[in-house]
Design a protein around this motif. Structure first.
Motif, PDB file in Angstrom:
ATOM      1  N   GLU A 118       0.806  -1.226   0.000  1.00  0.00           N
ATOM      2  CA  GLU A 118       0.000   0.000   0.000  1.00  0.00           C
ATOM      3  C   GLU A 118       0.841   1.280   0.000  1.00  0.00           C
ATOM      4  N   LEU A 119       2.084   1.193   0.410  1.00  0.00           N
ATOM      5  CA  LEU A 119       2.904   2.390   0.614  1.00  0.00           C
ATOM      6  C   LEU A 119       3.146   3.225  -0.645  1.00  0.00           C
ATOM      7  N   PRO A 120       3.412   2.640  -1.807  1.00  0.00           N
ATOM      8  CA  PRO A 120       3.603   3.487  -2.998  1.00  0.00           C
ATOM      9  C   PRO A 120       2.376   4.341  -3.321  1.00  0.00           C
ATOM     10  N   GLY A 121       1.189   3.804  -3.129  1.00  0.00           N
ATOM     11  CA  GLY A 121      -0.032   4.576  -3.366  1.00  0.00           C
ATOM     12  C   GLY A 121      -0.193   5.714  -2.379  1.00  0.00           C
ATOM     13  N   ARG A 122       0.147   5.458  -1.127  1.00  0.00           N
ATOM     14  CA  ARG A 122       0.081   6.525  -0.120  1.00  0.00           C
ATOM     15  C   ARG A 122       1.055   7.638  -0.453  1.00  0.00           C
ATOM     16  N   LYS A 123       2.263   7.244  -0.841  1.00  0.00           N
ATOM     17  CA  LYS A 123       3.277   8.243  -1.188  1.00  0.00           C
ATOM     18  C   LYS A 123       2.823   9.060  -2.392  1.00  0.00           C
ATOM     19  N   ALA A 124       2.300   8.387  -3.405  1.00  0.00           N
ATOM     20  CA  ALA A 124       1.831   9.079  -4.610  1.00  0.00           C
ATOM     21  C   ALA A 124       0.707  10.055  -4.283  1.00  0.00           C
ATOM     22  N   ALA A 125      -0.214   9.651  -3.427  1.00  0.00           N
ATOM     23  CA  ALA A 125      -1.318  10.536  -3.028  1.00  0.00           C
ATOM     24  C   ALA A 125      -0.771  11.759  -2.308  1.00  0.00           C
ATOM     25  N   TRP A 126       0.191  11.547  -1.442  1.00  0.00           N
ATOM     26  CA  TRP A 126       0.792  12.660  -0.708  1.00  0.00           C
ATOM     27  C   TRP A 126       1.481  13.624  -1.675  1.00  0.00           C
ATOM     28  N   GLU A 127       2.275  13.081  -2.570  1.00  0.00           N
ATOM     29  CA  GLU A 127       3.013  13.916  -3.517  1.00  0.00           C
ATOM     30  C   GLU A 127       2.100  14.617  -4.507  1.00  0.00           C
ATOM     31  N   ALA A 128       0.923  14.062  -4.744  1.00  0.00           N
ATOM     32  CA  ALA A 128      -0.045  14.683  -5.656  1.00  0.00           C
ATOM     33  C   ALA A 128      -0.829  15.803  -4.984  1.00  0.00           C
TER      34      ALA A 128
END
Length: 66
Positions: free
Chosen positions: A49-59
């Motif tokens: 799940e971590l890559p999606g969380r990071k992507a959401a944060w960076e977006a």
């Protein structure tokens, strides 16, 4: 044999005061606290799940609750 899932900690810990996630590894505070007690499938689910969380944060979804 089950593969060992290592901690995703990057030693860049910074807990977001509202979302309660680490901005270094993007785990929730509960996931960090429970990591040593989690079984390998639970750890693997979190790491996935971590890559999606990071992507959401960076977006710019910083106010989104995880």
């Amino acid at each position: 044999m089950t593969e060992i899932v290592s901690s995703p900690c990057r030693r860049k810990c910074q807990l977001h005061p509202i979302d309660q996630i680490c901005l270094g590894c993007f785990r929730k505070i509960e996931e960090i606290a429970d990591w040593a007690r989690l079984d390998q499938p639970a750890r693997a689910r979190i790491v996935a799940e971590l890559p999606g969380r990071k992507a959401a944060w960076e977006a710019g979804s910083r106010r989104r609750r995880f």
